[in-house]
Enzyme design. Sequence first.
Site, short mmCIF file in Angstrom:
data_model
loop_
_atom_site.label_atom_id
_atom_site.label_comp_id
_atom_site.label_asym_id
_atom_site.label_seq_id
_atom_site.Cartn_x
_atom_site.Cartn_y
_atom_site.Cartn_z
N GLY A 44 0.77 -1.24 0.00
CA GLY A 44 0.00 0.00 0.00
C GLY A 44 0.80 1.29 0.00
O GLY A 44 0.35 2.31 -0.50
N GLU A 99 4.17 4.12 5.98
CA GLU A 99 2.96 3.29 5.91
C GLU A 99 1.83 4.07 5.26
O GLU A 99 1.77 5.30 5.38
CB GLU A 99 2.60 2.83 7.33
CG GLU A 99 1.34 2.02 7.48
CD GLU A 99 1.38 0.66 6.82
OE1 GLU A 99 1.64 0.59 5.61
OE2 GLU A 99 1.14 -0.35 7.52
N ASP A 100 0.97 3.36 4.54
CA ASP A 100 -0.13 4.04 3.87
C ASP A 100 -1.22 4.49 4.84
O ASP A 100 -1.65 5.62 4.83
CB ASP A 100 -0.73 3.14 2.76
CG ASP A 100 -1.09 1.73 3.26
OD1 ASP A 100 -0.76 1.39 4.42
OD2 ASP A 100 -1.68 0.97 2.48
N LYS A 131 -6.93 6.54 10.77
CA LYS A 131 -8.34 6.41 11.17
C LYS A 131 -8.37 6.14 12.67
O LYS A 131 -8.51 4.98 13.09
CB LYS A 131 -8.98 5.21 10.47
CG LYS A 131 -9.18 5.32 8.99
CD LYS A 131 -9.96 4.06 8.57
CE LYS A 131 -9.83 3.77 7.11
NZ LYS A 131 -10.45 2.48 6.74
N VAL A 155 -11.14 3.63 2.09
CA VAL A 155 -10.68 4.48 0.99
C VAL A 155 -9.75 3.70 0.05
O VAL A 155 -9.11 2.72 0.46
CB VAL A 155 -9.95 5.73 1.51
CG1 VAL A 155 -10.93 6.67 2.20
CG2 VAL A 155 -8.80 5.38 2.44
N ASP A 161 -5.70 -0.18 -1.83
CA ASP A 161 -6.46 -1.08 -2.69
C ASP A 161 -7.78 -1.53 -2.10
O ASP A 161 -7.99 -1.46 -0.88
CB ASP A 161 -5.64 -2.34 -2.97
CG ASP A 161 -5.58 -3.26 -1.75
OD1 ASP A 161 -5.15 -2.79 -0.68
OD2 ASP A 161 -6.01 -4.42 -1.86
P1 IMP Z 1 -4.16 -2.35 10.79
O1 IMP Z 1 -3.25 -3.40 11.29
O2 IMP Z 1 -5.60 -2.67 11.11
O3 IMP Z 1 -3.81 -0.95 11.26
O4 IMP Z 1 -4.11 -2.47 9.22
C1 IMP Z 1 -3.66 -1.49 8.40
C2 IMP Z 1 -3.70 -2.04 6.99
O5 IMP Z 1 -5.05 -2.34 6.58
C3 IMP Z 1 -3.21 -0.99 6.02
O6 IMP Z 1 -1.82 -1.10 5.83
C4 IMP Z 1 -4.02 -1.33 4.78
O7 IMP Z 1 -3.34 -2.31 4.03
C5 IMP Z 1 -5.31 -1.90 5.28
N1 IMP Z 1 -6.38 -0.86 5.30
C6 IMP Z 1 -6.96 -0.33 6.39
N2 IMP Z 1 -7.90 0.57 6.07
C7 IMP Z 1 -7.89 0.63 4.72
C8 IMP Z 1 -8.65 1.42 3.75
O8 IMP Z 1 -9.50 2.28 4.07
N3 IMP Z 1 -8.35 1.19 2.45
C9 IMP Z 1 -7.42 0.29 2.04
N4 IMP Z 1 -6.70 -0.45 2.90
C10 IMP Z 1 -6.93 -0.29 4.23
MG MG Z 2 -0.77 -1.71 4.08
#
Ligand code: IMP
Ligand code: MG
Length: 182
Positions: A44, A99-100, A131, A155, A161
Amino acid sequence: MLEQDISRIFFTEEEITACVDRLAEQVCRDYAGKTPIVVCTLRGAFVFAADLIRRLDLPLTVEFLSVSSYGSGTVSSGNVDIRLDIAENIEGRDVLIIEDILDSGNTLSHLIKELNARNPASLKLCVLLDKPERRMPGVVLRPDYLGFTIPDEFVVGYGLDYNQHYRNLPYIGVLKPDVYRS
Ligand code: IMP
Ligand code: MG
């Protein structure tokens, strides 16, 4: 074609550009005189990282890292499953993770723990989108560099993606509900 699937644009190309400019200024200032290792998480963050590093007038190197994503509630250990690890030894080095998006915070908190165990001189986090409403209870994560805070909406675009698609959109937007249904 892709645009037909987007219901709303969250951030335009121009807004993203201004944001990346601002982040790059902060990073340049903080890393002046240093030789940081920039770690781009796959997949991402690759678009964001590509834009950011081209604005950094620093003697940096780039590494890529891929972490498996866990389903909700399946994280039991303190370790992340690193599928593709960085090639460089980071001991004593200044490391900046790119990180994205920061969602529950699971992936990043475990990744930070893992990289910290390798004894870098410093470890900082640069995230394009956050978020905060989605953060898992007990996960305390504060990005050192943050692009935008967004509400709890899914998003796509600018690297992000849905089912591996839409990463090539030049802006960040929300998908139409019927895209998820089909
Ligand atoms: P976490 O471990 O729940 O913080 O996961 C983060 C990962 O989930 C990011 O690196 C993204 O790959 C994916 N992700 C979370 N929200 C979104 C979104 O709104 N769009 C696309 N990918 C997302
Ligand atoms: Mg990611």
